[in-house]
Write an enzyme that holds these catalytic residues in place. Sequence first.
Site, PDB file in Angstrom:
ATOM      1  N   ASP A 159       0.818  -1.226   0.000  1.00  0.00           N
ATOM      2  CA  ASP A 159       0.000   0.000   0.000  1.00  0.00           C
ATOM      3  C   ASP A 159       0.851   1.276   0.000  1.00  0.00           C
ATOM      4  OD1 ASP A 159      -2.083  -1.777   0.124  1.00  0.00           O
ATOM      5  OD2 ASP A 159      -2.592  -1.385   2.208  1.00  0.00           O
ATOM      6  N   ASP A 180      -0.425  -4.388  -3.800  1.00  0.00           N
ATOM      7  CA  ASP A 180      -1.440  -3.318  -3.885  1.00  0.00           C
ATOM      8  C   ASP A 180      -0.795  -1.953  -3.693  1.00  0.00           C
ATOM      9  OD1 ASP A 180      -3.175  -5.487  -4.020  1.00  0.00           O
ATOM     10  OD2 ASP A 180      -3.717  -5.384  -1.897  1.00  0.00           O
ATOM     11  N   ARG A 242      -5.657  -5.917  -9.158  1.00  0.00           N
ATOM     12  CA  ARG A 242      -6.840  -6.635  -8.703  1.00  0.00           C
ATOM     13  C   ARG A 242      -7.808  -5.596  -8.147  1.00  0.00           C
ATOM     14  NH1 ARG A 242      -4.889  -9.896  -3.244  1.00  0.00           N
ATOM     15  NH2 ARG A 242      -3.962  -8.136  -2.127  1.00  0.00           N
ATOM     16  N   TRP A 244     -10.041  -3.517  -5.838  1.00  0.00           N
ATOM     17  CA  TRP A 244     -10.304  -3.248  -4.420  1.00  0.00           C
ATOM     18  C   TRP A 244     -11.804  -2.990  -4.218  1.00  0.00           C
ATOM     19  CZ3 TRP A 244      -9.282   1.812  -1.308  1.00  0.00           C
ATOM     20  CH2 TRP A 244      -9.344   1.531   0.064  1.00  0.00           C
TER      21      TRP A 244
END
Length: 328
Positions: A159, A180, A242, A244
């Site tokens: 993140d 991510d 992907r 969220w």
Amino acid sequence: MVKKVLLFFLVLGWVSGGRAQYWTIHVDQSGSSDFKTIQSAIDSVPSNNSNWVCISIKPAIYMEQVTISYDKQYIYLKGEGNINEEKASIVWGSSGGLRSSPTFTCLADNIKVENLNFVNSYNYPPITKSSYPTIPAVAARVNGDKMAFYNCGFYGMQDTLFDAMGRHYFKHCIIEGAIDFIFGAGQSIFEECRIVVNVGKSLEEGDTGSITAQGRSGANDSNAFVFKNCNVTGNGKAILGRPWRDYSRVIFFNSSLSDIIVPPGWDSWFCGNHVDQLTFAEINCYGPGSNTSNRVAWEAQLSQEMTDYFVNITNFIDVDQWVSNQPL
Ligand SMILES: *[C@@H]1O[C@H](CO)[C@@H](O)[C@H](O)[C@H]1NC(C)=O
Ligand SMILES: *[C@@H]1O[C@H](CO)[C@@H](O)[C@H](O)[C@H]1NC(C)=O
Ligand SMILES: *[C@@H]1O[C@H](CO)[C@@H](O)[C@H](O)[C@H]1NC(C)=O
Ligand SMILES: *[C@@H]1O[C@H](CO)[C@@H](O)[C@H](O)[C@H]1NC(C)=O
Ligand SMILES: *[C@@H]1O[C@H](CO)[C@@H](O)[C@H](O)[C@H]1NC(C)=O
Ligand SMILES: *[C@@H]1O[C@H](CO)[C@@H](O)[C@H](O)[C@H]1NC(C)=O
């Protein structure tokens, strides 16, 4: 009415020379200048500020968590020095919360940032296997509208860049992470940026990382991540993204993809039963990771019209020309 508006812009153009003017304050840890910390310089900007102010930052490592609150608009954070020199870096190592961990948080609209690094040092720099549990550790949370970043670095593991909401432009930036690491519901163009995947050095053997986790949650929401003329490199294996949220949109355009990108390219995560709502696309990408013949069947095919909409800065983020009107 039309005449009045025109006159207003002519006068403004005359005063500002077309681009916004600003005054400058300086940050230097030696104490020989206006402020010793970046936060104290930001704090000195008056609430509800409406004139551009440049905070010029001497290259050094600033160990602080920095926040630009909602009421501090029109700030231009500028790392001093040549783009090839060592940049000023803001470093902090908090983890866990998406709102509490960011090294840098910007909540205000109308912000320009240039020549600065944002580092979340929790699990960064990467060493073999995470030294600490793999949990969110955000380097920057970008939450305001009309924010532009030039020649900036965002470094972390999970993140890294919380591109939360608002229209954003990233140019000549480096974004590094493993999972991510570019995520949120921002409406953003990343142009000529370097995306560096550090899965091989950070995660367990065999784990696959993910570059993006875009967070578009409604069918009519305008946000998406657009990567234009970028380079994806790194170590280990990763997917491009992907979802969220249910209507996630990510587009890689004319970008170089190294062999770290696995053949399926994308993952449906918890949106497996409605992949038709996702827009994950690759257009004119090249390099060993760009072969789409074994991609997920639901990868989106964009029309020329949609492609022109997303990859053209004017159309997608700059209809009101805020990018071209920020100070030089
Ligand atoms: C800033 O603007 C807000 C909203 O308009 C207002 O509530 C607040 O009092 C203002 N603050 C100052 C210091 O003027
Ligand atoms: C991407 O890689 C190519 C080939 O190595 C290089 O010419 C180009 O400048 C790179 N672009 C960026 C944005 O790093
Ligand atoms: C999205 O926009 C369409 C067309 O304007 C409208 O019919 C629909 O109700 C909207 N959906 C939502 C969830 O707002
Ligand atoms: C595609 O990328 C290459 C290499 O970075 C660049 O020279 C070219 O202008 C780009 N094309 C478009 C349409 O942006
Ligand atoms: C893409 O991958 C397929 C399946 O592995 C292969 O048959 C094809 O030759 C590849 N194309 C290129 C241009 O490498
Ligand atoms: C981008 O869109 C604007 C507005 O629609 C248009 O004027 C401009 O020619 C487009 N630029 C490119 C490079 O296609």
